[in-house]
Design a protein around this motif. Structure first.
Motif, PDB file in Angstrom:
ATOM      1  N   CYS A 180       1.156  -0.821   0.476  1.00  0.00           N
ATOM      2  CA  CYS A 180      -0.025   0.280   0.317  1.00  0.00           C
ATOM      3  C   CYS A 180       0.502   1.120   0.075  1.00  0.00           C
ATOM      4  CB  CYS A 180      -1.696  -0.116   1.414  1.00  0.00           C
ATOM      5  SG  CYS A 180      -1.983   1.267   1.208  1.00  0.00           S
ATOM      6  N   VAL A 181       0.424   2.079  -0.863  1.00  0.00           N
ATOM      7  CA  VAL A 181       1.508   3.144  -1.721  1.00  0.00           C
ATOM      8  C   VAL A 181       0.377   4.179  -1.453  1.00  0.00           C
ATOM      9  CG1 VAL A 181       3.640   4.253  -2.854  1.00  0.00           C
ATOM     10  CG2 VAL A 181       3.610   2.152  -2.251  1.00  0.00           C
ATOM     11  N   LEU A 182       0.213   5.686  -0.787  1.00  0.00           N
ATOM     12  CA  LEU A 182       0.032   6.382  -0.825  1.00  0.00           C
ATOM     13  C   LEU A 182      -1.350   6.436  -0.561  1.00  0.00           C
ATOM     14  CD1 LEU A 182       1.729   8.682  -3.192  1.00  0.00           C
ATOM     15  CD2 LEU A 182       1.638   8.708  -0.824  1.00  0.00           C
ATOM     16  N   GLY A 183      -2.156   5.183  -0.067  1.00  0.00           N
ATOM     17  CA  GLY A 183      -2.969   4.601  -0.156  1.00  0.00           C
ATOM     18  C   GLY A 183      -3.532   4.055  -1.231  1.00  0.00           C
ATOM     19  N   GLU A 184      -2.595   3.713  -2.060  1.00  0.00           N
ATOM     20  CA  GLU A 184      -2.666   2.654  -3.468  1.00  0.00           C
ATOM     21  C   GLU A 184      -2.151   1.026  -3.079  1.00  0.00           C
ATOM     22  OE1 GLU A 184      -5.785   3.227  -5.488  1.00  0.00           O
ATOM     23  OE2 GLU A 184      -5.606   5.371  -4.341  1.00  0.00           O
ATOM     24  N   TRP A 185      -3.081   0.176  -3.673  1.00  0.00           N
ATOM     25  CA  TRP A 185      -2.798  -0.689  -3.608  1.00  0.00           C
ATOM     26  C   TRP A 185      -1.991  -1.829  -4.702  1.00  0.00           C
ATOM     27  CZ3 TRP A 185      -1.783  -3.750   0.835  1.00  0.00           C
ATOM     28  CH2 TRP A 185      -2.464  -3.133   1.791  1.00  0.00           C
ATOM     29  N   GLU A 186      -0.307  -1.809  -4.580  1.00  0.00           N
ATOM     30  CA  GLU A 186      -0.259  -2.054  -6.022  1.00  0.00           C
ATOM     31  C   GLU A 186       0.588  -3.583  -6.074  1.00  0.00           C
ATOM     32  OE1 GLU A 186       3.557   0.834  -6.688  1.00  0.00           O
ATOM     33  OE2 GLU A 186       1.997   2.139  -5.871  1.00  0.00           O
ATOM     34  N   ASN A 187       0.922  -4.045  -7.087  1.00  0.00           N
ATOM     35  CA  ASN A 187       1.128  -5.152  -7.363  1.00  0.00           C
ATOM     36  C   ASN A 187       3.092  -5.628  -7.321  1.00  0.00           C
ATOM     37  OD1 ASN A 187      -1.493  -6.403  -7.954  1.00  0.00           O
ATOM     38  ND2 ASN A 187      -1.156  -5.863  -9.873  1.00  0.00           N
TER      39      ASN A 187
END
Length: 286
Positions: A180-187
């Motif tokens: 989770c980076v800046l509120g977004e989930w990244e693969n």
């Protein structure tokens, strides 16, 4: 259980654990990972200089634990699998497909290695070797869809079908690690814990990643380490310091003296064991 042989003793000493029996518990497993990422730098000096990367355990012990060198994923995980097994854990290695900062339409090659630990009937991901975005605490593979706290960013594991990637990009994978980076989930990367990696497959993947002319590890000088809640990531003269709030400080490294200083003070490397002048010469020519 918890017995210390020569390799595990050297490893524990490297992590600052002296004269202590480390029983194979989840608490201790998490402690080992948190100390590992803060005391053994991720780095690619050998492949950057075209020196080759050997994975026999004697070479890894000498390079990482005795000489105080850097290591990249294959080296970290061949070493820790041996150490954890000595300490009484049930461990195995798995090869992964990497998706961080990419959205492929075909399956990428398996170019990352992790360690999976079977403990009390459950599986845990132990990965100190993904460089600048490695998970800094042990992650439960059974706690799917659950945000798991680490020293740094939250991570989670999901079914690959929920990763937002098309099926053709996920061949034979089961779980996707996300951050989770800046509120977004990244693969980050995907793996299948049912596919225990054969030593021969690890050797081929390692050879490719350490010798392929277009690979980032042969073209770029990369180092990463963690200090409590901050990540220190160096790439080709730029040092980025990231904190838990996703704030970044950046420092441009211009001189050979500055480079040597951060090698010692930040990445805890033993310059006497490095081809430091060759690295500086190639780095400055980039």
């Amino acid at each position: 259980m918890g017995k210390k042989n020569r390799i595990s003793q050297l490893y524990l000493n490297k992590l600052g654990i002296i004269d202590e029996i480390v029983e194979p518990t989840l608490e201790n497993l998490n402690r080992l990972l948190e100390l590992h990422v803060q005391n053994i730098a991720f780095g690619n000096l050998n492949s950057f200089l075209g020196l080759g990367v050997e994975l026999d355990i004697a070479t890894l012990v000498e390079k990482i634990l005795v000489q105080g060198r850097d290591a990249y994923c294959f080296e970290h995980h061949v070493l820790v699998k041996n150490v954890l097994n000595e300490l009484g854990y049930d461990t195995f290695n798995v090869l992964c497909r990497v998706y961080y900062k990419s959205h492929p339409t075909e399956s990428p090659a398996k170019t990352h290695l992790v360690t999976v630990v079977r403990l009390n009937g459950e599986l845990y991901l132990f990965d100190p070797g993904f460089g600048g975005m490695t998970p800094t605490s042990v992650l439960s593979i059974h706690a799917l869809e659950t945000s798991q706290v680490t020293l740094n960013e939250p991570f989670r594991l999901i079914q690959v079908a929920d990763s937002g990637l098309i099926d053709s990009a996920l061949f034979d994978m089961k779980y996707m690690l996300q951050v989770c980076v800046l509120g977004e989930w990244e693969n980050v990367y995907a793996f299948n814990p049912e596919q225990i990696a054969a030593d021969s497959d690890i050797k081929i993947a390692n050879w490719f990643m350490s010798t392929y002319p277009k690979c980032s590890f042969t073209r770029n000088l990369i180092l990463s380490i963690v200090k409590q809640d901050k990540r220190y990531n160096f790439s080709n003269g730029v040092l980025n310091i990231h904190n838990k709030d996703n704030e970044t400080q950046q420092q441009i490294i211009k001189s050979a003296d500055e480079l040597k200083e951060i090698f010692i003070s930040i990445f805890k490397l033993n310059l006497d064991a490095l081809n430091i002048d060759d690295a500086i010469h190639k780095f400055q020519a980039l």
